[in-house]
Design an enzyme around this catalytic site. Structure first.
Site, mmCIF file in Angstrom:
data_model
loop_
_atom_site.group_PDB
_atom_site.id
_atom_site.type_symbol
_atom_site.label_atom_id
_atom_site.label_comp_id
_atom_site.label_asym_id
_atom_site.label_seq_id
_atom_site.Cartn_x
_atom_site.Cartn_y
_atom_site.Cartn_z
ATOM 1 N N GLY A 1 0.818 -1.209 0.000
ATOM 2 C CA GLY A 1 0.000 0.000 0.000
ATOM 3 C C GLY A 1 0.850 1.257 0.000
ATOM 4 N N ILE A 2 0.156 2.366 0.118
ATOM 5 C CA ILE A 2 0.839 3.663 0.105
ATOM 6 C C ILE A 2 1.558 3.887 1.433
ATOM 7 C CG2 ILE A 2 -1.142 4.955 1.021
ATOM 8 C CD1 ILE A 2 -0.388 7.127 -1.080
ATOM 9 N N GLY A 3 2.613 4.682 1.399
ATOM 10 C CA GLY A 3 3.203 5.120 2.649
ATOM 11 C C GLY A 3 4.646 4.720 2.811
ATOM 12 N N ALA A 4 5.208 5.208 3.900
ATOM 13 C CA ALA A 4 6.647 5.058 4.124
ATOM 14 C C ALA A 4 7.019 3.626 4.491
ATOM 15 C CB ALA A 4 7.076 6.017 5.225
ATOM 16 N N ILE A 5 6.123 2.875 5.162
ATOM 17 C CA ILE A 5 6.499 1.512 5.586
ATOM 18 C C ILE A 5 6.695 0.598 4.368
ATOM 19 C CG2 ILE A 5 5.745 -0.557 6.842
ATOM 20 C CD1 ILE A 5 4.500 1.354 8.932
ATOM 21 N N GLU B 1 -3.194 -2.919 -5.666
ATOM 22 C CA GLU B 1 -4.207 -1.898 -5.935
ATOM 23 C C GLU B 1 -3.515 -0.613 -6.374
ATOM 24 O OE1 GLU B 1 -6.763 -1.434 -2.515
ATOM 25 O OE2 GLU B 1 -5.986 0.588 -2.262
HETATM 26 N N1 COA Z 1 -5.161 7.354 17.712
HETATM 27 C C1 COA Z 1 -5.110 8.652 17.361
HETATM 28 N N2 COA Z 1 -4.409 9.113 16.299
HETATM 29 C C2 COA Z 1 -3.738 8.207 15.591
HETATM 30 C C3 COA Z 1 -3.741 6.839 15.891
HETATM 31 C C4 COA Z 1 -4.488 6.420 17.015
HETATM 32 N N3 COA Z 1 -4.549 5.143 17.358
HETATM 33 N N4 COA Z 1 -2.978 6.188 14.999
HETATM 34 C C5 COA Z 1 -2.513 7.101 14.152
HETATM 35 N N5 COA Z 1 -2.963 8.315 14.495
HETATM 36 C C6 COA Z 1 -2.692 9.575 13.797
HETATM 37 C C7 COA Z 1 -1.204 9.773 13.538
HETATM 38 O O1 COA Z 1 -0.567 10.428 14.610
HETATM 39 C C8 COA Z 1 -1.222 10.610 12.281
HETATM 40 O O2 COA Z 1 -1.529 11.945 12.649
HETATM 41 P P1 COA Z 1 -0.900 13.182 11.834
HETATM 42 O O3 COA Z 1 -1.453 13.070 10.450
HETATM 43 O O4 COA Z 1 -1.398 14.365 12.588
HETATM 44 O O5 COA Z 1 0.585 12.973 11.905
HETATM 45 C C9 COA Z 1 -2.437 10.083 11.526
HETATM 46 O O6 COA Z 1 -3.282 9.460 12.509
HETATM 47 C C10 COA Z 1 -2.092 9.047 10.476
HETATM 48 O O7 COA Z 1 -1.313 8.029 11.045
HETATM 49 P P2 COA Z 1 -0.150 7.334 10.190
HETATM 50 O O8 COA Z 1 0.461 6.261 10.986
HETATM 51 O O9 COA Z 1 0.767 8.373 9.635
HETATM 52 O O10 COA Z 1 -1.032 6.733 9.042
HETATM 53 P P3 COA Z 1 -0.673 6.400 7.540
HETATM 54 O O11 COA Z 1 -0.610 7.608 6.725
HETATM 55 O O12 COA Z 1 0.465 5.440 7.505
HETATM 56 O O13 COA Z 1 -2.022 5.626 7.157
HETATM 57 C C11 COA Z 1 -3.927 4.258 7.565
HETATM 58 C C12 COA Z 1 -2.477 4.542 7.928
HETATM 59 C C13 COA Z 1 -4.339 3.036 8.354
HETATM 60 C C14 COA Z 1 -4.809 5.442 7.924
HETATM 61 C C15 COA Z 1 -3.991 3.982 6.036
HETATM 62 O O14 COA Z 1 -3.145 2.920 5.713
HETATM 63 C C16 COA Z 1 -5.401 3.635 5.590
HETATM 64 O O15 COA Z 1 -6.208 4.522 5.360
HETATM 65 N N6 COA Z 1 -5.723 2.335 5.461
HETATM 66 C C17 COA Z 1 -7.037 1.851 5.060
HETATM 67 C C18 COA Z 1 -7.085 1.518 3.605
HETATM 68 C C19 COA Z 1 -6.101 0.486 3.177
HETATM 69 O O16 COA Z 1 -5.471 -0.214 3.964
HETATM 70 N N7 COA Z 1 -5.941 0.366 1.861
HETATM 71 C C20 COA Z 1 -5.078 -0.601 1.232
HETATM 72 C C21 COA Z 1 -3.725 -0.119 0.913
HETATM 73 S S1 COA Z 1 -3.620 1.194 -0.294
#
Ligand code: COA
Length: 444
Positions: A209-213, A232
């Site tokens: 998926g998208i993102g740094a990990i 996807e």
């Molecule tokens: N409680 C409160 N805030 C939280 C939190 C929690 N448990 N977990 C994360 N956050 C906050 C982070 O601090 C961050 O805040 P910021 O934007 O102010 O820095 C924000 O939420 C995003 O967290 P992050 O870890 O940077 O998320 P990400 O950008 O890596 O995205 C998902 C993670 C889960 C949101 C993202 O993968 C997603 O939308 N997934 C659902 C769809 C999916 O999996 N699609 C398939 C792959 S494309």
């Protein structure tokens, strides 16, 4: 017959009460959206259907209540405040199911689709570039299609070609599309990436998926052989591995030798990589995200992320308590497909902590909420926050990875799950988690 005109003229096709699709991500047709919103006073009850639009979302402004109403199948940053204020709506839906909304007999017959394509080639075909996904279904089913026609949209092979005669209104546009430059992973993401990379063997087919990990994991795969991509979406991280000969797709059971995806988000370098590249094949989301297709790949590895995981393995990836943050996306499509694939590995990878939010923003208190430590909260929690959506059920989850290690949940009891998830939580929260687990009788 295609009418070539300016945006102001083209959007006259929209009438009050219409259902209108707005293409998203890199190809969000912002000039068409702006021209439509400029007509706001004369239009009423126009339903807009979106999924991760980039750029501004002026249709969500409070002044347009009763004029425009957005229905997001995946919440964009710009739409999030309106959705959480109740002025716009979120539709919980698997990404693979979005085309069903617009198809024959579906609940959303589209009057108009706003899309963004390349200029026609010598045969009259425009390319949908980096966004075929559900836009293909929108184009195929909408009564009227309004397109921005832009030479900056790359020409990408696969199922994203649209004959210019399908465009009812075409607006010439010559500006770069939305680019999202990749960010270098931080230390935590690099460690998580290493744990993920260890689960990826030679010959695996990947959804990242998208993102740094995911990008951090990709950077550690330079010594692998014959990896394949069936996903996807992908971003910049794949380019280096293709150039080094690591991603070859040579062992894929389907689309051998091709990088298969339904959308792409990334930098201008990535758009140049896509352009006229026979190694890339774009499909609609109904193909890329179909678990029946995904399960056919031996050693399929799916990597997705989450916001919270509870001690039984329930995953919330889309809301922070009652606040809708993103969407279901393709997470369940791929988690299930990978779980069914021979030697398949569905992986959820997330940082063990997040910054503690400044306010609870209306989220009801939970009896089992952990106390923040040094301004951080744990993302592994005794119970999901009240109001949090379960994106992936505990029965679907196999591997959970944080910077503290890997937990394998498949076939494990609730007690075993709780113990192994506590072991990969941040150390400063483990004692609180254990206490909560006892109180919840997860183990004794
Ligand atoms: N409680 C409160 N805030 C939280 C939190 C929690 N448990 N977990 C994360 N956050 C906050 C982070 O601090 C961050 O805040 P910021 O934007 O102010 O820095 C924000 O939420 C995003 O967290 P992050 O870890 O940077 O998320 P990400 O950008 O890596 O995205 C998902 C993670 C889960 C949101 C993202 O993968 C997603 O939308 N997934 C659902 C769809 C999916 O999996 N699609 C398939 C792959 S494309």
């Amino acid at each position: 017959m295609t009418i070539w005109c300016d945006a102001k003229t083209a959007v006259q096709v929209v009438e009050s009460g219409n259902n209108v699709y707005l293409q998203g991500m890199s190809l969000t047709p912002t000039p068409l959206i702006e021209a439509l919103v400029a007509r706001g006073e004369e239009l009423h009850n126009v339903e807009l259907y979106t999924a991760l639009t980039f750029g501004p979302a002026p249709y969500t402004d409070p002044r347009w209540v009763g004029h425009f109403h957005a229905n997001a199948c995946f919440v964009a940053t710009s739409e999030r405040p309106a959705i959480n204020a109740g002025r716009a709506s979120y539709i919980p839906i698997f990404l693979s199911s979005i085309p069903k909304l617009f198809g024959p007999g579906g609940p959303v017959p589209l009057d108009v689709a706003f899309i963004h394509v390349s200029p026609p080639d010598k045969h009259g075909f425009c390319s949908m570039g980096p966004s075929v996904d559900f836009s293909r279904a929108a184009i195929d089913n909408a009564r009227q299609v309004v397109a921005l026609v832009n030479p900056h949209v790359p020409r990408v092979y696969g199922h994203g070609f649209v004959h210019v005669s399908r465009l009812d209104y075409a607006v010439q546009w010559d500006r770069p599309i939305y680019a999202v430059p990749g960010e270098a992973p931080d230390e935590t993401q690099r460690i998580i990436g290493r744990y993920v990379a260890e689960l990826i063997e030679d010959g695996s087919t990947l959804q990242l998926g998208i993102g740094a990990i995911p990008d951090a994991a990709l950077q550690l795969l330079t010594d692998r052989r014959d990896l394949g991509i069936h996903t996807e979406m992908f971003s910049d991280g794949v380019i280096d591995l293709v150039e080094r000969g690591v991603i070859t797709g040579a062992r894929k059971v389907r689309d051998r030798g091709k990088l298969v995806t339904c959308f792409v988000i990334g930098s201008q370098r990535l758009m140049d990589f896509l352009d006229n590249n026979p190694a890339v094949k774009m499909y609609p989301v109904t193909y890329t995200n179909d678990p029946q297709i995904i399960r056919q790949f031996d050693h399929f590895v799916s990597v997705n992320s989450a916001l919270q995981v509870d001690l039984t393995g329930q995953v919330c990836a889309e809301s922070i308590g009652t606040i809708q943050y993103s969407g279901v996306g393709g997470q369940m499509d791929f988690m299930r497909g990978a779980a069914l694939a021979p030697h398949g590995r569905p992986i959820l990878a997330l940082a063990a902590t997040a910054r503690a939010p400044k306010t609870s923003a209306g989220t009801p208190p939970s009896k089992y909420a952990l106390t923040p430590v040094d301004g951080q909260i744990s993302r592994i929690v005794p119970t999901l926050m009240p109001g949090a959506a379960v994106t992936t059920t505990r029965a679907h989850v196999h591997y959970v990875v944080t910077e503290y290690g890997r937990a394998m949940l498949l076939g494990r009891s609730i007690a075993e799950r709780a113990r192994s998830l506590i072991a990969i939580a941040a150390p400063q929260f483990r004692e609180q988690l254990e206490r909560a687990a006892y109180e919840l009788h997860l183990f004794s």
